[in-house]
Scaffold this active site. Structure first.
Site, PDB file in Angstrom:
ATOM      1  N   ASP A  59       4.247  -4.836   3.722  1.00  0.00           N
ATOM      2  CA  ASP A  59       3.712  -3.703   4.474  1.00  0.00           C
ATOM      3  C   ASP A  59       4.532  -3.579   5.756  1.00  0.00           C
ATOM      4  O   ASP A  59       4.424  -4.406   6.652  1.00  0.00           O
ATOM      5  CB  ASP A  59       2.233  -3.952   4.792  1.00  0.00           C
ATOM      6  CG  ASP A  59       1.593  -2.778   5.518  1.00  0.00           C
ATOM      7  OD1 ASP A  59       0.374  -2.844   5.777  1.00  0.00           O
ATOM      8  OD2 ASP A  59       2.308  -1.799   5.834  1.00  0.00           O
ATOM      9  N   ASP A 112       5.747   2.835   7.125  1.00  0.00           N
ATOM     10  CA  ASP A 112       4.376   2.366   6.865  1.00  0.00           C
ATOM     11  C   ASP A 112       3.687   3.270   5.871  1.00  0.00           C
ATOM     12  O   ASP A 112       3.016   4.228   6.260  1.00  0.00           O
ATOM     13  CB  ASP A 112       3.585   2.316   8.178  1.00  0.00           C
ATOM     14  CG  ASP A 112       2.166   1.798   7.959  1.00  0.00           C
ATOM     15  OD1 ASP A 112       1.304   2.083   8.802  1.00  0.00           O
ATOM     16  OD2 ASP A 112       1.938   1.141   6.918  1.00  0.00           O
ATOM     17  N   HIS A 122       0.849  -1.194   0.000  1.00  0.00           N
ATOM     18  CA  HIS A 122       0.000   0.000   0.000  1.00  0.00           C
ATOM     19  C   HIS A 122       0.884   1.244   0.000  1.00  0.00           C
ATOM     20  O   HIS A 122       1.943   1.266   0.640  1.00  0.00           O
ATOM     21  CB  HIS A 122      -0.994   0.002   1.163  1.00  0.00           C
ATOM     22  CG  HIS A 122      -0.453   0.314   2.520  1.00  0.00           C
ATOM     23  ND1 HIS A 122      -0.309   1.605   3.006  1.00  0.00           N
ATOM     24  CD2 HIS A 122      -0.016  -0.501   3.517  1.00  0.00           C
ATOM     25  CE1 HIS A 122       0.157   1.559   4.235  1.00  0.00           C
ATOM     26  NE2 HIS A 122       0.359   0.301   4.569  1.00  0.00           N
ATOM     27  N   GLU A 130      -5.283   1.832   2.101  1.00  0.00           N
ATOM     28  CA  GLU A 130      -5.169   0.643   2.952  1.00  0.00           C
ATOM     29  C   GLU A 130      -5.456   1.016   4.390  1.00  0.00           C
ATOM     30  O   GLU A 130      -6.081   0.287   5.140  1.00  0.00           O
ATOM     31  CB  GLU A 130      -3.761   0.051   2.826  1.00  0.00           C
ATOM     32  CG  GLU A 130      -3.552  -1.248   3.586  1.00  0.00           C
ATOM     33  CD  GLU A 130      -3.100  -1.055   5.037  1.00  0.00           C
ATOM     34  OE1 GLU A 130      -2.790   0.092   5.407  1.00  0.00           O
ATOM     35  OE2 GLU A 130      -3.095  -2.023   5.807  1.00  0.00           O
ATOM     36  N   GLU A 131      -4.990   2.184   4.787  1.00  0.00           N
ATOM     37  CA  GLU A 131      -5.131   2.590   6.182  1.00  0.00           C
ATOM     38  C   GLU A 131      -6.584   2.790   6.594  1.00  0.00           C
ATOM     39  O   GLU A 131      -6.898   2.833   7.775  1.00  0.00           O
ATOM     40  CB  GLU A 131      -4.341   3.881   6.429  1.00  0.00           C
ATOM     41  CG  GLU A 131      -2.850   3.764   6.176  1.00  0.00           C
ATOM     42  CD  GLU A 131      -2.108   2.938   7.229  1.00  0.00           C
ATOM     43  OE1 GLU A 131      -0.883   2.889   7.186  1.00  0.00           O
ATOM     44  OE2 GLU A 131      -2.779   2.338   8.095  1.00  0.00           O
ATOM     45  N   HIS A 159       2.346   4.999  12.736  1.00  0.00           N
ATOM     46  CA  HIS A 159       1.197   5.914  12.573  1.00  0.00           C
ATOM     47  C   HIS A 159       1.430   7.256  13.262  1.00  0.00           C
ATOM     48  O   HIS A 159       0.474   7.919  13.703  1.00  0.00           O
ATOM     49  CB  HIS A 159      -0.098   5.258  13.070  1.00  0.00           C
ATOM     50  CG  HIS A 159      -0.613   4.228  12.126  1.00  0.00           C
ATOM     51  ND1 HIS A 159      -1.817   3.573  12.289  1.00  0.00           N
ATOM     52  CD2 HIS A 159      -0.089   3.719  10.986  1.00  0.00           C
ATOM     53  CE1 HIS A 159      -2.005   2.709  11.307  1.00  0.00           C
ATOM     54  NE2 HIS A 159      -0.962   2.778  10.501  1.00  0.00           N
TER      55      HIS A 159
END
Ligand code: DTR
Ligand code: ZN
Ligand code: ZN
Length: 433
Positions: free
Chosen positions: A195, A132, A120, A166-167, A281
């Site tokens: 990922d 990420d 992603h 994707e998130e 994140h």
């Protein structure tokens, strides 16, 4: 238009996946699993730096619906077009904004056997998303560029994907799979997902899904002497779930997110008993949030899997052969020695008629005990001190190995158990019919 310039299209939701008919330009390496090239971690890190710049220039992130995401898609697409790929941008709508998937087909290969690799490309809104998932996106991009530089022409068709949103719940990859006709889905023989593969306090996790794909990655890391663990939190946690949900074999790699590395894992991999990625994140998920060794190893693992899994199952007339022709001296009346072959890309278990080719040069085969050792350690005796003063063993044994998983390291073990005569293993060959 140069021979390498790729064709490209903007698709508004129709299915994506028709395999271009034209073969890739250039001579290339056709058919067998040629040795994969080393993937330059310097090149991968340059892609990460470029993605960081994109985020910095677009509000600090590369999230779905934001300018930084579309700029990321355009960045990756431009490199693939220049490398001769047939690219397609698939649009979808989510949360009232437009999302994008990027699909890149490498011309050539069997259109009915597709090996797909994907990552992603979107970040969360709180940061640039370099681990990420710039890490997976950049490694898959560099592998695709390496395919082009090598003019690799494997038996199977190669496809690469970069997913949007994707998130927000695997939105882009679900849209891609759901818009693939079932006839197209069945052509995808494996989907490899990457990922978070550069976590600053890395673990080395392999998805425990398709056994052939899993073993391929394990073989790679075994060759490095790097222990791996099964990814236990992965189910449903990334884009491979979209493919698995429609029955496509999947696999992948992961270096960890917010969970804490245990002391046992620190013993195994080094690092600290803190989270695998303390910037998961977060705004600090920048280019400084990467472990170069993990990124390098995983990038090379991607290339290893792409090269090996695309070699094809079109079994040659004499079957799929794995051979070791290195000479191994057998000490007189001494310790056992071994010759090994690593089997990969063979799905399921070994056959009941596994052909084991043994060539041992020796002046008194009555001294010898010869065994086949399966990857799980099972022993199959082939020769046990018979033959007296006869010279040499040059024979193909048929072994019922149907209880053994085919992929893995198989060994021929030879021991000389009496004095005065010596010899060596000349070759060891396994043929899967
Ligand atoms: N969901 C991914 C990160 C993630 C968390 N656990 C796993 C396991 C396997 C792959 C990925 C992940 C994300 O935040 O993008
Ligand atoms: Zn994430
Ligand atoms: Zn992710």
């Amino acid at each position: 238009m140069s021979a390498l310039a790729g064709a490209s299209a903007l698709v508004l939701g129709a299915f994506v996946g028709a395999v271009p008919a034209a073969a890739a330009p250039g001579a290339g390496t056709a058919g067998a699993a040629a040795t994969p090239p080393d993937i330059s971690v310097t090149n991968v890190k340059q892609h990460l730096s470029d993605l960081q710049t994109i985020a910095t220039n677009n509000g600090g992130n590369r999230a779905h619906g934001r300018a930084g995401y579309k700029a990321s898609i355009d960045f990756v697409k431009a490199k693939l077009d220049a490398a001769g790929y047939t690219t397609t941008v698939q649009q979808f709508s989510y949360n009232g904004t437009t999302g994008y998937n990027l699909i890149a087909d490498w011309p050539g290969g069997d259109p009915n056997q597709v090996i797909m690799s994907g990552s992603h490309l979107d970040s969360v809104t709180s940061g640039p998303g370099i681990n990420d998932n710039g890490s997976g996106s950049a490694a898959v991009l560099e592998t695709a560029l390496a395919v082009s530089r090598a003019q690799f022409q494997p038996t199977k068709h190669l496809r690469f994907g970069w997913w949007g949103a994707e998130e927000l719940g695997l939105v882009g990859s679900k849209y891609y799979v759901n818009n693939l006709p079932s006839t197209e889905r069945s052509k995808i023989k494996g989907y490899l997902n990457f990922d978070m593969i550069g976590s600053p306090n890395p673990g080395y996790f392999v998805y425990d899904d398709d056994p052939t794909i899993e073993q391929t990655f394990k073989n790679y890391f075994a060759g490095l002497g790097v222990p791996t663990e099964i990814e236990t939190e992965g189910d449903g946690r990334s884009d491979h779930a979209s493919f698995k949900n429609v029955g496509i074999p999947v696999g992948g790699l992961f270096t960890g997110a917010s969970r804490t590395k245990s002391s046992a894992q620190v013993q195994k991999w080094g690092g600290t008993t803190t989270s695998f990625d303390r910037c998961y994140h977060s705004s600090c998920d920048t280019t400084s949030n990467i472990n170069d060794t993990a990124l390098d190893r995983n990038s090379d693992a991607i290339a290893y899997a792409v090269w090996n899994l695309s070699a094809g199952t079109t079994t040659p007339p004499d079957g799929t052969v794995f051979e070791n022709t290195a000479d191994v001296t057998v000490p007189d009346n001494g310790a056992a020695v071994t010759s090994s072959v690593t089997v990969s890309g063979v799905s399921g278990n070994a056959p009941s008629n596994l052909a084991v080719g043994v060539n041992i040069v020796h002046t008194y085969i009555g001294d010898l005990v010869v065994d086949l050792i399966a990857p799980d350690g099972s022993v199959y005796n082939l020769h046990n001190r018979s033959g007296g003063s006869t010279d040499n063993i040059n024979q193909t044994y048929t072994v019922n190995a149907s209880s053994e998983v085919a992929n893995g390291v198989w060994k021929l073990r030879v021991q000389d158990k009496a004095s005065w005569d010596t010899g060596y293993i000349n070759s060891f060959k396994l043929t899967f019919p």
